[in-house]
Design a protein around this motif. Structure first.
Motif, PDB file in Angstrom:
ATOM      1  N   ALA A 172     -66.666  53.119   8.812  1.00 13.81           N
ATOM      2  CA  ALA A 172     -66.196  54.198   8.043  1.00 13.81           C
ATOM      3  C   ALA A 172     -65.545  54.614   8.175  1.00 13.81           C
ATOM      4  O   ALA A 172     -64.208  55.412   7.701  1.00 13.81           O
ATOM      5  N   LEU A 173     -64.485  53.046   8.248  1.00 12.33           N
ATOM      6  CA  LEU A 173     -62.952  53.230   7.144  1.00 12.33           C
ATOM      7  C   LEU A 173     -63.400  53.382   6.061  1.00 12.33           C
ATOM      8  O   LEU A 173     -62.431  53.161   5.068  1.00 12.33           O
ATOM      9  N   LEU A 174     -63.737  52.287   5.682  1.00 15.99           N
ATOM     10  CA  LEU A 174     -64.070  52.339   3.859  1.00 15.99           C
ATOM     11  C   LEU A 174     -64.840  53.386   3.212  1.00 15.99           C
ATOM     12  O   LEU A 174     -64.232  53.940   2.511  1.00 15.99           O
ATOM     13  N   ARG A 175     -65.398  54.420   3.966  1.00 18.51           N
ATOM     14  CA  ARG A 175     -66.229  55.668   3.160  1.00 18.51           C
ATOM     15  C   ARG A 175     -65.227  56.349   4.061  1.00 18.51           C
ATOM     16  O   ARG A 175     -64.508  57.525   2.874  1.00 18.51           O
ATOM     17  N   HIS A 176     -63.831  56.980   4.947  1.00 21.00           N
ATOM     18  CA  HIS A 176     -62.457  57.608   4.631  1.00 21.00           C
ATOM     19  C   HIS A 176     -61.142  57.099   4.112  1.00 21.00           C
ATOM     20  O   HIS A 176     -61.476  58.241   2.872  1.00 21.00           O
ATOM     21  N   ALA A 177     -61.466  55.578   3.448  1.00 21.10           N
ATOM     22  CA  ALA A 177     -60.549  55.561   2.238  1.00 21.10           C
ATOM     23  C   ALA A 177     -60.933  55.469   0.884  1.00 21.10           C
ATOM     24  O   ALA A 177     -60.193  56.205  -0.002  1.00 21.10           O
ATOM     25  N   ALA A 178     -62.489  55.508   0.430  1.00 17.91           N
ATOM     26  CA  ALA A 178     -63.346  56.324  -0.344  1.00 17.91           C
ATOM     27  C   ALA A 178     -62.748  57.483  -0.823  1.00 17.91           C
ATOM     28  O   ALA A 178     -63.218  58.439  -2.065  1.00 17.91           O
ATOM     29  N   THR A 179     -62.901  58.429   0.050  1.00 23.90           N
ATOM     30  CA  THR A 179     -63.360  60.126   0.330  1.00 23.90           C
ATOM     31  C   THR A 179     -62.214  60.470  -0.151  1.00 23.90           C
ATOM     32  O   THR A 179     -61.949  61.178  -0.671  1.00 23.90           O
ATOM     33  N   GLU A 180     -61.561  59.377   1.153  1.00 26.34           N
ATOM     34  CA  GLU A 180     -59.728  60.078   0.685  1.00 26.34           C
ATOM     35  C   GLU A 180     -59.050  59.948  -0.358  1.00 26.34           C
ATOM     36  O   GLU A 180     -58.015  60.702  -1.492  1.00 26.34           O
ATOM     37  N   HIS A 181     -58.835  58.689  -1.068  1.00 29.70           N
ATOM     38  CA  HIS A 181     -58.701  58.443  -1.859  1.00 29.70           C
ATOM     39  C   HIS A 181     -59.777  57.860  -3.227  1.00 29.70           C
ATOM     40  O   HIS A 181     -59.138  56.163  -3.683  1.00 29.70           O
ATOM     41  N   PRO A 182     -60.620  58.469  -3.590  1.00 29.14           N
ATOM     42  CA  PRO A 182     -61.463  57.572  -4.662  1.00 29.14           C
ATOM     43  C   PRO A 182     -60.513  56.817  -5.914  1.00 29.14           C
ATOM     44  O   PRO A 182     -61.133  55.826  -6.850  1.00 29.14           O
ATOM     45  N   ALA A 234     -57.743  55.158  -5.759  1.00 28.64           N
ATOM     46  CA  ALA A 234     -57.598  54.114  -5.292  1.00 28.64           C
ATOM     47  C   ALA A 234     -59.248  52.573  -4.381  1.00 28.64           C
ATOM     48  O   ALA A 234     -58.986  51.276  -5.051  1.00 28.64           O
ATOM     49  N   ILE A 235     -59.817  53.466  -4.266  1.00 25.55           N
ATOM     50  CA  ILE A 235     -60.778  52.477  -3.278  1.00 25.55           C
ATOM     51  C   ILE A 235     -62.305  53.131  -4.324  1.00 25.55           C
ATOM     52  O   ILE A 235     -62.263  54.309  -4.112  1.00 25.55           O
ATOM     53  N   ARG A 236     -63.271  52.262  -4.362  1.00 22.79           N
ATOM     54  CA  ARG A 236     -64.444  53.124  -5.319  1.00 22.79           C
ATOM     55  C   ARG A 236     -65.595  51.515  -4.267  1.00 22.79           C
ATOM     56  O   ARG A 236     -65.023  50.206  -4.143  1.00 22.79           O
ATOM     57  N   LEU A 237     -66.520  52.103  -3.441  1.00 20.89           N
ATOM     58  CA  LEU A 237     -67.580  51.801  -3.355  1.00 20.89           C
ATOM     59  C   LEU A 237     -68.523  51.892  -4.068  1.00 20.89           C
ATOM     60  O   LEU A 237     -69.230  52.882  -4.594  1.00 20.89           O
ATOM     61  N   SER A 238     -69.310  50.778  -3.914  1.00 18.54           N
ATOM     62  CA  SER A 238     -70.217  50.335  -5.508  1.00 18.54           C
ATOM     63  C   SER A 238     -71.963  50.329  -4.730  1.00 18.54           C
ATOM     64  O   SER A 238     -71.992  49.863  -3.768  1.00 18.54           O
ATOM     65  N   ALA A 239     -72.936  51.166  -5.416  1.00 18.44           N
ATOM     66  CA  ALA A 239     -74.215  50.479  -4.941  1.00 18.44           C
ATOM     67  C   ALA A 239     -74.358  49.528  -5.041  1.00 18.44           C
ATOM     68  O   ALA A 239     -75.233  48.981  -3.535  1.00 18.44           O
ATOM     69  N   ASP A 240     -73.764  48.666  -5.213  1.00 17.86           N
ATOM     70  CA  ASP A 240     -74.940  47.039  -4.960  1.00 17.86           C
ATOM     71  C   ASP A 240     -73.623  45.953  -3.979  1.00 17.86           C
ATOM     72  O   ASP A 240     -74.072  45.115  -3.458  1.00 17.86           O
ATOM     73  N   GLY A 241     -72.814  47.298  -3.150  1.00 20.67           N
ATOM     74  CA  GLY A 241     -72.131  46.479  -1.819  1.00 20.67           C
ATOM     75  C   GLY A 241     -70.707  46.294  -2.205  1.00 20.67           C
ATOM     76  O   GLY A 241     -69.625  45.462  -1.458  1.00 20.67           O
ATOM     77  N   ALA A 242     -70.059  46.212  -3.669  1.00 22.05           N
ATOM     78  CA  ALA A 242     -69.109  45.997  -3.860  1.00 22.05           C
ATOM     79  C   ALA A 242     -67.798  46.848  -3.430  1.00 22.05           C
ATOM     80  O   ALA A 242     -68.103  48.536  -3.472  1.00 22.05           O
ATOM     81  N   VAL A 243     -66.876  46.325  -2.776  1.00 24.32           N
ATOM     82  CA  VAL A 243     -65.268  46.994  -2.426  1.00 24.32           C
ATOM     83  C   VAL A 243     -64.258  46.726  -3.620  1.00 24.32           C
ATOM     84  O   VAL A 243     -64.152  45.991  -3.125  1.00 24.32           O
ATOM     85  N   THR A 244     -64.131  47.604  -3.931  1.00 27.72           N
ATOM     86  CA  THR A 244     -62.659  48.265  -5.608  1.00 27.72           C
ATOM     87  C   THR A 244     -61.534  48.356  -5.078  1.00 27.72           C
ATOM     88  O   THR A 244     -61.769  49.593  -4.726  1.00 27.72           O
ATOM     89  N   ALA A 245     -60.348  47.755  -5.147  1.00 27.05           N
ATOM     90  CA  ALA A 245     -59.238  48.327  -5.082  1.00 27.05           C
ATOM     91  C   ALA A 245     -58.376  48.114  -6.179  1.00 27.05           C
ATOM     92  O   ALA A 245     -58.612  47.397  -7.080  1.00 27.05           O
ATOM     93  N   LEU A 246     -59.054  49.717  -6.496  1.00 28.87           N
ATOM     94  CA  LEU A 246     -58.887  49.915  -7.843  1.00 28.87           C
ATOM     95  C   LEU A 246     -56.974  49.872  -8.870  1.00 28.87           C
ATOM     96  O   LEU A 246     -56.734  49.395  -9.610  1.00 28.87           O
ATOM     97  N   HIS A 247     -56.021  50.090  -7.366  1.00 27.59           N
ATOM     98  CA  HIS A 247     -54.618  49.893  -7.635  1.00 27.59           C
ATOM     99  C   HIS A 247     -54.284  48.264  -7.970  1.00 27.59           C
ATOM    100  O   HIS A 247     -53.750  47.866  -8.864  1.00 27.59           O
ATOM    101  N   LEU A 248     -55.085  48.020  -7.165  1.00 26.73           N
ATOM    102  CA  LEU A 248     -54.750  46.214  -7.005  1.00 26.73           C
ATOM    103  C   LEU A 248     -55.870  45.261  -8.198  1.00 26.73           C
ATOM    104  O   LEU A 248     -55.083  44.078  -8.438  1.00 26.73           O
TER     105      LEU A 248
END
Length: 362
Positions: free
Chosen positions: A101-111, A113-127
């Motif tokens: 739920a936190l991941l989905r909220h983060a990716a929706t609110e700040h696309p 900053a956070i990208r969720l990929s279909a392969d399960g990867a979580v990317t912090a774009l600024h970092l």
């Protein structure tokens, strides 16, 4: 009039003006982002109370970190050196639904900053770092990659989220307000390992004048784990510029004695510490993700308008002795009230030139 500062206090401010710091390969920021604290939360008479209010539709609950931000700097240090004190879970608790739920909220609110990929990867774009199936990949600052790889595999996505955002996180359950999961790098003089698994009443047992809080505990737990989003603000005045105030990592800095620092000098050494707390619902699980955004700014830089000084004067002046002791303000109240009275009357408050200083990276 120049503020009086004794030789005993001079060493206290040797870090002024602030100097840039580097931890690993991450440069520290010397700038201050505008604080999201709502000054309407400062009220008189002061009371220890929930102070919950509905979050405005569309209001953001997360603040992305960027390279150089103080929160990122301090969180990287904590996760690299003290991860076991920050990342905690009750045995057997499944944090997966809340984390998703936190991941989905983060990716929706700040696309951005956070990208969720279909392969399960979580990317912090600024970092410049990502986590996929516990594998850490990226080309961002090396200190971040090293810190993430040093974490247990099951904590790496959480660690990435902690670094990607200024907020700390906890899961709260509707049942007694229990805290079964914590990801807290920047606590305000409390130790997460002492709170993990405790109920709302147990967590708040040490709080001074806690009767109102405890009386509402069951209602509050049900409220914040429902579908509605809530927020609250917490504030204090402190001697420490650091965001990380874990009691085992950061000893309290005593206020200087009256013979060593008058009201003007004391105000120049004081910091305004706030928390913006929000709740991201996970209603189908009877849970919420509790977010905590800690910020610290020099008091003189914060209290810039007479009306702010008058409101804060009234709030501080109405604090009970128990609250003053709990917050460590008893030795400073008389001098802080004197400084606030002068600033509330339209005077500069005599902050000894600190009014324009940036907060140093501790």
């Amino acid at each position: 009039m120049e503020p009086h500062i004794s030789a005993a206090v001079a060493q206290w401010i040797e870090y002024w003006p602030p100097k840039p710091r580097v931890v690993g390969s991450i440069p520290a920021s010397r700038t201050i982002v505008r604080m999201p604290f709502d000054f309407d939360a400062v009220t008189a008479p002061f009371r220890m109370q929930p102070g919950l209010r509905k979050l405005a539709p569309g209001a953001p609950q997360l603040t992305p970190n960027r390279i150089g931000d103080r929160a990122l700097l301090e969180k990287t240090a904590v996760l690299s050196q003290h991860a076991q004190q920050a990342l905690l879970c009750v045995p057997g608790f499944d944090a997966g639904p809340a984390l998703q739920a936190l991941l989905r909220h983060a990716a929706t609110e700040h696309p951005d900053a956070i990208r969720l990929s279909a392969d399960g990867a979580v990317t912090a774009l600024h970092l410049g770092w990502s986590v996929q199936a516990a594998s850490v990949q990226g080309t961002g600052p090396r200190a971040i990659g090293r810190g993430l790889r040093a974490l247990p595999p099951e904590w790496r996505v959480t660690g990435l989220l902690c670094l990607a955002f200024a907020q700390d996180f906890a899961v709260i359950e509707a049942d007694a307000g229990r805290l079964p999961w914590l990801a807290v790098c920047l606590p305000s003089h409390w130790a997460p390992h002492e709170k993990i698994g405790l109920s709302f009443a147990q967590v708040h047992a040490p709080v001074a004048d806690n009767q109102t809080l405890l009386a509402a505990r069951d209602h509050l737990a049900r409220l914040v784990t429902g579908a509605q989003r809530w927020e609250r603000f917490v504030w204090t005045i402190t001697t420490d510029a650091a965001l990380d105030n874990h009691p085992q990592r950061r000893a309290r800095i005593d206020w200087p004695a009256e013979q060593d620092a008058d009201a003007q000098a004391l105000a120049a050494l004081a910091f305004w510490r706030t928390e913006h707390q929000t709740f991201i619902p996970v209603p189908d699980r009877g849970q919420a993700v509790f977010t905590i955004h800690v910020q610290v700014q020099s008091l003189a830089q914060t209290i810039t308008r007479p009306e702010q000084a008058r409101v804060l004067h009234a709030a501080l002046g109405s604090m009970s002795d128990a609250v003053l002791r709990y917050r460590g303000l008893a030795p400073a109240r008389r001098r802080l009230l004197s400084w606030l009275a002068q600033r509330g009357a339209g005077g500069a408050g005599g902050a000894g030139g600190a009014g324009g200083a940036t907060v140093p990276a501790p």
